[in-house]
Design a protein around this motif. Structure first.
Motif, PDB file in Angstrom:
ATOM      1  N   GLU A  16       0.826  -1.205   0.000  1.00  0.00           N
ATOM      2  CA  GLU A  16       0.000   0.000   0.000  1.00  0.00           C
ATOM      3  C   GLU A  16       0.863   1.259   0.000  1.00  0.00           C
ATOM      4  OE1 GLU A  16      -2.599  -0.696   3.372  1.00  0.00           O
ATOM      5  OE2 GLU A  16      -4.176  -1.408   2.011  1.00  0.00           O
ATOM      6  N   ARG A  21      -2.098   2.187  -3.570  1.00  0.00           N
ATOM      7  CA  ARG A  21      -3.459   1.664  -3.728  1.00  0.00           C
ATOM      8  C   ARG A  21      -3.757   0.746  -2.546  1.00  0.00           C
ATOM      9  NH1 ARG A  21      -4.382  -0.583  -9.879  1.00  0.00           N
ATOM     10  NH2 ARG A  21      -4.440   1.433 -10.888  1.00  0.00           N
ATOM     11  N   PRO A  22      -5.015   0.758  -2.090  1.00  0.00           N
ATOM     12  CA  PRO A  22      -5.368  -0.168  -1.010  1.00  0.00           C
ATOM     13  C   PRO A  22      -5.366  -1.623  -1.499  1.00  0.00           C
ATOM     14  CG  PRO A  22      -7.286   1.088  -1.706  1.00  0.00           C
ATOM     15  CD  PRO A  22      -6.108   1.625  -2.465  1.00  0.00           C
TER      16      PRO A  22
END
Length: 68
Positions: A16, A21-22
């Motif tokens: 992450e 991005r998650p």
């Protein structure tokens, strides 16, 4: 006390942080891909999204273990 996270999920915080991005978003990309084999997905994440091998492998392993 919380137990230390082990296995593929131990890579998630650094994935992450490095790629912005998650994890849920990465997993959704993997699930929506027309590819289904582990190494096909790993190579796709590396070539199309610039992930390193270890990070791509961890994401694919964890996602496939959960099922599509």
């Amino acid at each position: 006390m919380t137990a230390a996270v082990k296995g593929p999920a131990s890579y998630f915080p650094s994935i992450e942080k490095k790629y912005g991005r998650p994890i849920a978003e990465w997993k959704e990309l993997i699930r929506s891909s027309p590819l289904s084999k582990h190494m096909e997905l790993v190579n796709w994440l590396k070539s199309e999204h610039g992930l390193g091998h270890g990070h791509a492998n961890a994401l694919v392993a964890h996602t496939l273990a959960e099922g599509r």
